[in-house]
Motif scaffolding. Structure first.
Motif, PDB file in Angstrom:
ATOM      1  N   GLU A  57       0.835  -1.205   0.000  1.00 24.35           N
ATOM      2  CA  GLU A  57       0.000   0.000   0.000  1.00 24.35           C
ATOM      3  C   GLU A  57       0.866   1.249   0.000  1.00 24.35           C
ATOM      4  O   GLU A  57       0.593   2.206  -0.741  1.00 24.35           O
ATOM      5  CB  GLU A  57      -0.921   0.007   1.216  1.00 24.35           C
ATOM      6  CG  GLU A  57      -2.024  -1.010   1.165  1.00 24.35           C
ATOM      7  CD  GLU A  57      -2.779  -1.138   2.484  1.00 24.35           C
ATOM      8  OE1 GLU A  57      -2.609  -0.261   3.363  1.00 24.35           O
ATOM      9  OE2 GLU A  57      -3.517  -2.121   2.648  1.00 24.35           O
ATOM     10  N   GLU A  58       1.902   1.258   0.811  1.00 26.19           N
ATOM     11  CA  GLU A  58       2.790   2.416   0.884  1.00 26.19           C
ATOM     12  C   GLU A  58       3.586   2.574  -0.406  1.00 26.19           C
ATOM     13  O   GLU A  58       3.838   3.693  -0.852  1.00 26.19           O
ATOM     14  CB  GLU A  58       3.725   2.302   2.092  1.00 26.19           C
ATOM     15  CG  GLU A  58       2.999   2.313   3.434  1.00 26.19           C
ATOM     16  CD  GLU A  58       2.105   3.533   3.649  1.00 26.19           C
ATOM     17  OE1 GLU A  58       2.567   4.669   3.402  1.00 26.19           O
ATOM     18  OE2 GLU A  58       0.940   3.353   4.049  1.00 26.19           O
ATOM     19  N   GLN A  59       3.970   1.451  -1.036  1.00 27.97           N
ATOM     20  CA  GLN A  59       4.685   1.516  -2.306  1.00 27.97           C
ATOM     21  C   GLN A  59       3.811   2.157  -3.381  1.00 27.97           C
ATOM     22  O   GLN A  59       4.304   2.930  -4.206  1.00 27.97           O
ATOM     23  CB  GLN A  59       5.142   0.121  -2.753  1.00 27.97           C
ATOM     24  CG  GLN A  59       5.947   0.140  -4.046  1.00 27.97           C
ATOM     25  CD  GLN A  59       7.236   0.928  -3.941  1.00 27.97           C
ATOM     26  OE1 GLN A  59       8.012   0.700  -3.029  1.00 27.97           O
ATOM     27  NE2 GLN A  59       7.445   1.866  -4.851  1.00 27.97           N
ATOM     28  N   LYS A  60       2.531   1.858  -3.373  1.00 28.15           N
ATOM     29  CA  LYS A  60       1.617   2.485  -4.343  1.00 28.15           C
ATOM     30  C   LYS A  60       1.599   3.994  -4.160  1.00 28.15           C
ATOM     31  O   LYS A  60       1.568   4.752  -5.135  1.00 28.15           O
ATOM     32  CB  LYS A  60       0.204   1.925  -4.190  1.00 28.15           C
ATOM     33  CG  LYS A  60       0.043   0.526  -4.730  1.00 28.15           C
ATOM     34  CD  LYS A  60      -1.375   0.022  -4.501  1.00 28.15           C
ATOM     35  CE  LYS A  60      -1.518  -1.421  -4.895  1.00 28.15           C
ATOM     36  NZ  LYS A  60      -2.850  -1.966  -4.608  1.00 28.15           N
ATOM     37  N   LYS A  61       1.634   4.442  -2.916  1.00 27.96           N
ATOM     38  CA  LYS A  61       1.646   5.881  -2.638  1.00 27.96           C
ATOM     39  C   LYS A  61       2.936   6.513  -3.147  1.00 27.96           C
ATOM     40  O   LYS A  61       2.919   7.608  -3.732  1.00 27.96           O
ATOM     41  CB  LYS A  61       1.485   6.135  -1.137  1.00 27.96           C
ATOM     42  CG  LYS A  61       0.121   5.731  -0.606  1.00 27.96           C
ATOM     43  CD  LYS A  61       0.073   5.873   0.904  1.00 27.96           C
ATOM     44  CE  LYS A  61      -1.219   5.315   1.471  1.00 27.96           C
ATOM     45  NZ  LYS A  61      -1.243   5.374   2.945  1.00 27.96           N
ATOM     46  N   ILE A  62       4.043   5.829  -2.936  1.00 31.23           N
ATOM     47  CA  ILE A  62       5.332   6.326  -3.435  1.00 31.23           C
ATOM     48  C   ILE A  62       5.306   6.392  -4.955  1.00 31.23           C
ATOM     49  O   ILE A  62       5.771   7.375  -5.552  1.00 31.23           O
ATOM     50  CB  ILE A  62       6.488   5.426  -2.935  1.00 31.23           C
ATOM     51  CG1 ILE A  62       6.667   5.597  -1.429  1.00 31.23           C
ATOM     52  CG2 ILE A  62       7.788   5.729  -3.677  1.00 31.23           C
ATOM     53  CD1 ILE A  62       7.605   4.594  -0.794  1.00 31.23           C
ATOM     54  N   ASP A  63       4.746   5.364  -5.586  1.00 24.34           N
ATOM     55  CA  ASP A  63       4.646   5.351  -7.046  1.00 24.34           C
ATOM     56  C   ASP A  63       3.823   6.530  -7.563  1.00 24.34           C
ATOM     57  O   ASP A  63       4.167   7.133  -8.584  1.00 24.34           O
ATOM     58  CB  ASP A  63       4.033   4.043  -7.535  1.00 24.34           C
ATOM     59  CG  ASP A  63       4.944   2.846  -7.324  1.00 24.34           C
ATOM     60  OD1 ASP A  63       6.160   3.027  -7.075  1.00 24.34           O
ATOM     61  OD2 ASP A  63       4.425   1.704  -7.389  1.00 24.34           O
ATOM     62  N   CYS A  64       2.768   6.882  -6.856  1.00 25.09           N
ATOM     63  CA  CYS A  64       1.947   8.037  -7.254  1.00 25.09           C
ATOM     64  C   CYS A  64       2.760   9.326  -7.189  1.00 25.09           C
ATOM     65  O   CYS A  64       2.704  10.153  -8.104  1.00 25.09           O
ATOM     66  CB  CYS A  64       0.719   8.148  -6.357  1.00 25.09           C
ATOM     67  SG  CYS A  64      -0.511   6.868  -6.629  1.00 25.09           S
ATOM     68  N   LEU A  65       3.517   9.471  -6.115  1.00 22.61           N
ATOM     69  CA  LEU A  65       4.355  10.664  -5.990  1.00 22.61           C
ATOM     70  C   LEU A  65       5.442  10.688  -7.059  1.00 22.61           C
ATOM     71  O   LEU A  65       5.719  11.737  -7.665  1.00 22.61           O
ATOM     72  CB  LEU A  65       4.992  10.733  -4.605  1.00 22.61           C
ATOM     73  CG  LEU A  65       4.039  11.020  -3.458  1.00 22.61           C
ATOM     74  CD1 LEU A  65       4.783  10.917  -2.137  1.00 22.61           C
ATOM     75  CD2 LEU A  65       3.389  12.383  -3.608  1.00 22.61           C
ATOM     76  N   ASP A  66       6.061   9.544  -7.315  1.00 24.23           N
ATOM     77  CA  ASP A  66       7.089   9.471  -8.350  1.00 24.23           C
ATOM     78  C   ASP A  66       6.525   9.837  -9.713  1.00 24.23           C
ATOM     79  O   ASP A  66       7.179  10.531 -10.501  1.00 24.23           O
ATOM     80  CB  ASP A  66       7.702   8.067  -8.400  1.00 24.23           C
ATOM     81  CG  ASP A  66       8.605   7.771  -7.220  1.00 24.23           C
ATOM     82  OD1 ASP A  66       8.965   8.712  -6.477  1.00 24.23           O
ATOM     83  OD2 ASP A  66       8.951   6.584  -7.031  1.00 24.23           O
ATOM     84  N   TYR A  67       5.315   9.383  -9.989  1.00 25.89           N
ATOM     85  CA  TYR A  67       4.681   9.708 -11.268  1.00 25.89           C
ATOM     86  C   TYR A  67       4.429  11.211 -11.374  1.00 25.89           C
ATOM     87  O   TYR A  67       4.680  11.822 -12.417  1.00 25.89           O
ATOM     88  CB  TYR A  67       3.373   8.934 -11.432  1.00 25.89           C
ATOM     89  CG  TYR A  67       2.662   9.266 -12.713  1.00 25.89           C
ATOM     90  CD1 TYR A  67       3.120   8.769 -13.936  1.00 25.89           C
ATOM     91  CD2 TYR A  67       1.536  10.081 -12.712  1.00 25.89           C
ATOM     92  CE1 TYR A  67       2.477   9.087 -15.117  1.00 25.89           C
ATOM     93  CE2 TYR A  67       0.887  10.399 -13.891  1.00 25.89           C
ATOM     94  CZ  TYR A  67       1.357   9.903 -15.093  1.00 25.89           C
ATOM     95  OH  TYR A  67       0.726  10.224 -16.265  1.00 25.89           O
ATOM     96  N   LEU A  68       3.960  11.801 -10.295  1.00 17.21           N
ATOM     97  CA  LEU A  68       3.707  13.238 -10.300  1.00 17.21           C
ATOM     98  C   LEU A  68       5.007  14.014 -10.511  1.00 17.21           C
ATOM     99  O   LEU A  68       5.047  14.961 -11.308  1.00 17.21           O
ATOM    100  CB  LEU A  68       3.035  13.675  -8.993  1.00 17.21           C
ATOM    101  CG  LEU A  68       2.613  15.130  -8.890  1.00 17.21           C
ATOM    102  CD1 LEU A  68       1.677  15.523 -10.027  1.00 17.21           C
ATOM    103  CD2 LEU A  68       1.972  15.378  -7.547  1.00 17.21           C
ATOM    104  N   VAL A  69       6.059  13.617  -9.844  1.00 22.34           N
ATOM    105  CA  VAL A  69       7.362  14.265 -10.032  1.00 22.34           C
ATOM    106  C   VAL A  69       7.823  14.116 -11.488  1.00 22.34           C
ATOM    107  O   VAL A  69       8.292  15.074 -12.110  1.00 22.34           O
ATOM    108  CB  VAL A  69       8.419  13.692  -9.062  1.00 22.34           C
ATOM    109  CG1 VAL A  69       9.830  14.120  -9.435  1.00 22.34           C
ATOM    110  CG2 VAL A  69       8.089  14.103  -7.631  1.00 22.34           C
TER     111      VAL A  69
END
Length: 76
Positions: free
Chosen positions: A56-68
């Motif tokens: 679940e936390e990795q998905k959140k990191i992936d969302c932030l990485d995509y936004l960056v």
């Protein structure tokens, strides 16, 4: 099943692993009564919970990485 560490060490290890008091008590009872398969099941259940949290936390990191990534792409 006899473990080579003390009960206090086992309890601390289970707490450090995020187990609640109910699960800790159940695990200790299983160990004392020789119910090895059930003790493994309890550990696997907690491990699975922790792994779900990691995913679940990795998905959140992936969302932030995509936004960056999108922001950097836009600024080029």
């Amino acid at each position: 099943m006899k473990l080579s560490c003390s009960e206090e060490d086992i309890i601390q290890n289970l707490r450090d692993a995020g187990c609640n008091e109910k699960d800790i008590s159940s695990f200790l009872e299983c160990i004392k009564c020789g119910r090895e398969p059930e003790s493994f099941r309890l550990l696997k259940k907690q491990r699975s919970r922790l792994l779900d949290t990691v995913h679940e936390e990795q998905k959140k990191i992936d969302c932030l990485d995509y936004l960056v990534y999108q922001m950097k792409k836009t600024n080029k």
